[in-house]
Enzyme design. Structure first.
Site, PDB file in Angstrom:
ATOM      1  N   HIS A 179       0.874  -1.172   0.000  1.00  0.00           N
ATOM      2  CA  HIS A 179       0.000   0.000   0.000  1.00  0.00           C
ATOM      3  C   HIS A 179       0.918   1.231   0.000  1.00  0.00           C
ATOM      4  O   HIS A 179       2.005   1.178   0.572  1.00  0.00           O
ATOM      5  CB  HIS A 179      -0.815  -0.057   1.294  1.00  0.00           C
ATOM      6  CG  HIS A 179      -1.900   0.954   1.432  1.00  0.00           C
ATOM      7  ND1 HIS A 179      -1.661   2.267   1.734  1.00  0.00           N
ATOM      8  CD2 HIS A 179      -3.257   0.826   1.359  1.00  0.00           C
ATOM      9  CE1 HIS A 179      -2.815   2.917   1.833  1.00  0.00           C
ATOM     10  NE2 HIS A 179      -3.797   2.064   1.612  1.00  0.00           N
ATOM     11  N   GLN A 194      -4.581  -5.280   6.598  1.00  0.00           N
ATOM     12  CA  GLN A 194      -5.563  -6.162   5.944  1.00  0.00           C
ATOM     13  C   GLN A 194      -5.620  -7.539   6.591  1.00  0.00           C
ATOM     14  O   GLN A 194      -6.460  -8.358   6.214  1.00  0.00           O
ATOM     15  CB  GLN A 194      -5.225  -6.357   4.464  1.00  0.00           C
ATOM     16  CG  GLN A 194      -5.476  -5.162   3.592  1.00  0.00           C
ATOM     17  CD  GLN A 194      -6.927  -4.741   3.544  1.00  0.00           C
ATOM     18  OE1 GLN A 194      -7.841  -5.561   3.632  1.00  0.00           O
ATOM     19  NE2 GLN A 194      -7.160  -3.455   3.395  1.00  0.00           N
ATOM     20  N   LYS A 239     -10.662  -0.915  10.202  1.00  0.00           N
ATOM     21  CA  LYS A 239     -10.837  -2.089   9.337  1.00  0.00           C
ATOM     22  C   LYS A 239     -11.240  -3.332  10.140  1.00  0.00           C
ATOM     23  O   LYS A 239     -11.458  -4.398   9.581  1.00  0.00           O
ATOM     24  CB  LYS A 239      -9.559  -2.348   8.529  1.00  0.00           C
ATOM     25  CG  LYS A 239      -9.353  -1.266   7.472  1.00  0.00           C
ATOM     26  CD  LYS A 239      -8.124  -1.466   6.621  1.00  0.00           C
ATOM     27  CE  LYS A 239      -8.001  -0.291   5.649  1.00  0.00           C
ATOM     28  NZ  LYS A 239      -6.749  -0.301   4.893  1.00  0.00           N
ATOM     29  N   CYS A 281      -4.666   2.365  -3.761  1.00  0.00           N
ATOM     30  CA  CYS A 281      -3.454   2.859  -3.080  1.00  0.00           C
ATOM     31  C   CYS A 281      -2.281   1.908  -3.278  1.00  0.00           C
ATOM     32  O   CYS A 281      -1.456   1.726  -2.385  1.00  0.00           O
ATOM     33  CB  CYS A 281      -3.671   3.078  -1.590  1.00  0.00           C
ATOM     34  SG  CYS A 281      -4.912   4.286  -1.223  1.00  0.00           S
ATOM     35  N   ASP A 307       2.964  -4.715   8.018  1.00  0.00           N
ATOM     36  CA  ASP A 307       1.750  -3.919   7.875  1.00  0.00           C
ATOM     37  C   ASP A 307       0.580  -4.901   7.933  1.00  0.00           C
ATOM     38  O   ASP A 307       0.307  -5.620   6.973  1.00  0.00           O
ATOM     39  CB  ASP A 307       1.800  -3.166   6.542  1.00  0.00           C
ATOM     40  CG  ASP A 307       0.486  -2.461   6.230  1.00  0.00           C
ATOM     41  OD1 ASP A 307      -0.495  -2.630   6.983  1.00  0.00           O
ATOM     42  OD2 ASP A 307       0.446  -1.745   5.212  1.00  0.00           O
TER      43      ASP A 307
HETATM   44  C1  LIG Z   1      -5.767   0.509   4.692  1.00  0.00           C
HETATM   45  C2  LIG Z   1      -4.350   0.133   4.590  1.00  0.00           C
HETATM   46  C3  LIG Z   1      -3.341   1.003   4.989  1.00  0.00           C
HETATM   47  C4  LIG Z   1      -3.610   2.414   5.453  1.00  0.00           C
HETATM   48  O1  LIG Z   1      -4.439   2.435   6.564  1.00  0.00           O
HETATM   49  P1  LIG Z   1      -5.008   3.828   7.129  1.00  0.00           P
HETATM   50  O2  LIG Z   1      -6.069   3.393   8.055  1.00  0.00           O
HETATM   51  O3  LIG Z   1      -5.542   4.573   5.932  1.00  0.00           O
HETATM   52  O4  LIG Z   1      -3.894   4.539   7.776  1.00  0.00           O
HETATM   53  C5  LIG Z   1      -2.041   0.565   4.916  1.00  0.00           C
HETATM   54  N1  LIG Z   1      -1.741  -0.664   4.481  1.00  0.00           N
HETATM   55  C6  LIG Z   1      -2.686  -1.529   4.085  1.00  0.00           C
HETATM   56  C7  LIG Z   1      -2.291  -2.907   3.640  1.00  0.00           C
HETATM   57  C8  LIG Z   1      -4.022  -1.159   4.123  1.00  0.00           C
HETATM   58  O5  LIG Z   1      -4.960  -2.016   3.721  1.00  0.00           O
END
Ligand SMILES: *Cc1c(COP(=O)(O)O)cnc(C)c1O
Length: 404
Positions: free
Chosen positions: A121, A201, A224, A362, A198
């Site tokens: 992302h 997801q 999320k 993104c 990260d």
């Molecule tokens: C949504 C997402 C982000 C960014 O998250 P924010 O809540 O917008 O800060 C970063 N990495 C991944 C894999 C995402 O799905």
């Protein structure tokens, strides 16, 4: 197994009509919907205990502080962090990654390397690019294959004693690929690199165990996983959080302040400058309780059924191509229909009450890899149903007819 109708009744928004049609919400990769317990907990906080935390001796301040710290403990347990102070409240994944990347500015030197995967992302690319510009370190990309999997033999070759940070997502938001992070973490540690995962997801679908993974940092957003926007988590191993300088200066993060010298507060407050999203932090604990009651094994098994069913149904449509066919993937289907722009399909099916994401998600480098402008992404949650998938497939067929 899950009683889906009972679960759906927990989410007030799912009964909404959009453009006169029953809402079908398949944009869970962008944000999840919120159950009533979470919505109610936000109201309850403001109606009953709203006060600033860690500051007052008065009763409300203490009640709010206690609730905030109880929530930190829930998150600690949920991800199996060793200590509560390794769990830092942030405003979300983006904030968490920026805090860490910024901290590494004091550590990296010219010639050092930051390994980032091709599946990231933008939030897990741009902060590292900024870090590299600042320090003279080099950003190196772990490549992907046509299935949307990382090429691990290439990753092995890229690792060297120059590698200082490796940063990858647990699950790709654009394609749903589940990355072999345990392998990546162990290999990166062999060359002494720090690893950031990260998990934005991943946490909606599984319960990470940060000690078993042995990652140095694990980050995610509250919104999320059925929580509110504006709150997220930065997990870091104690030794790293002690080593890195704070990201922001201000109230709450200090021990003593004078114009000559300021000393920083202990963890976790060192990384929590200013008044945080108190309600959000407390209610993130409520959201995690809610998900744990449903159970992540149940969620995974059910979402896997949705993924298989959705994949099978969509592939009935001629000219439809799915991007991201990794062996290990979660309930995300990214696709295009030959000759039709994803945006046009998204617009037509929105008129039919269906919410999907269209565009680059993104993750422009992934779209560049496939040489496409974007995809249509349907991302399923545990409150979605096969009937909704049927409605969605019929809508896509209709849009295709209208556009071709
Ligand atoms: C949504 C997402 C982000 C960014 O998250 P924010 O809540 O917008 O800060 C970063 N990495 C991944 C894999 C995402 O799905």
């Amino acid at each position: 197994m899950l009683d889906i109708q009972k679960i759906r009744a927990d989410f007030p928004i799912l009964t909404q009509k959009v453009n006169g049609k029953q809402l079908v919400y398949f944009d869970n990769g962008a944000t999840s919907q919120k159950p009533k317990v979470v919505i109610d907990a936000i109201t309850k906080y403001y109606e009953e205990i709203n006060a600033n935390i860690h500051r007052g001796v008065h009763t409300l301040s203490q009640l709010a502080t206690d609730a905030y710290e109880v929530s930190r403990g829930k998150i600690q347990n949920h991800i199996n962090a060793k200590f509560p102070y390794e769990v830092i409240f942030t405003s979300g994944t983006t904030h968490s990654i920026n805090a860490i990347a910024n901290g590494f500015a004091s550590i990296l030197k010219v010639g050092d390397e930051v390994l980032v995967s091709a599946l990231e992302h933008h939030s897990n690319i741009v902060p590292w690019q900024m870090l590299c510009e600042k320090t003279g370190a080099k950003l190196v990309v772990i490549p992907m294959n046509d299935e949307g999997e990382l090429i691990i033999s290439e990753f092995d070759k890229l690792l060297s004693d120059k590698t200082k940070v490796v940063t990858v997502n647990h699950i790709s938001n654009a394609l749903g690929t589940l990355n072999p992070i345990k392998y990546i973490i162990d290999k990166a540690h062999e060359v002494g690199a720090a690893v950031l995962i990260d998990g934005a997801q991943a946490v909606p679908h599984l319960k990470p165990d940060v000690q078993e993974l042995d990652c140095d940092f694990y980050v995610f957003s509250g919104h999320k996983i059925c929580g509110p926007t504006g709150v997220g988590i930065l997990y870091g191993k104690e030794e790293w959080l002690r080593k890195l300088p704070p990201y922001q200066g201000g109230g709450e993060m200090i021990a003593t302040v004078s114009f000559e010298k300021t000393t920083y507060a202990d963890l976790p407050h060192k990384f929590e400058a200013g008044t945080p999203n108190i309600a959000g932090g407390i209610v993130l604990g409520t959201a995690i309780d809610y998900l744990n009651e449903i159970g992540f094994e149940n969620i995974q098994a059910y979402e896997h059924e949705l993924l298989e069913y959705g994949t099978k149904r969509l592939l009935e449509i001629e000219g439809l191509k799915i991007f991201g066919t990794a062996k290990e993937k979660t309930s995300v289907i990214s696709f295009n229909i030959e000759g039709i722009h994803p945006y046009d399909i998204g617009t037509i099916i929105d008129k039919l009450g269906i919410a999907v994401r269209t565009g680059h998600h993104c993750a422009q480098p992934i779209m560049d890899f496939y040489q496409i402008p974007g995809t249509i992404r349907a991302s399923f949650a545990f409150y979605n149903t096969k009937e909704e998938i049927d409605t969605f497939v019929e809508a896509v067929k209709k849009a295709k007819m209208m556009l071709s």
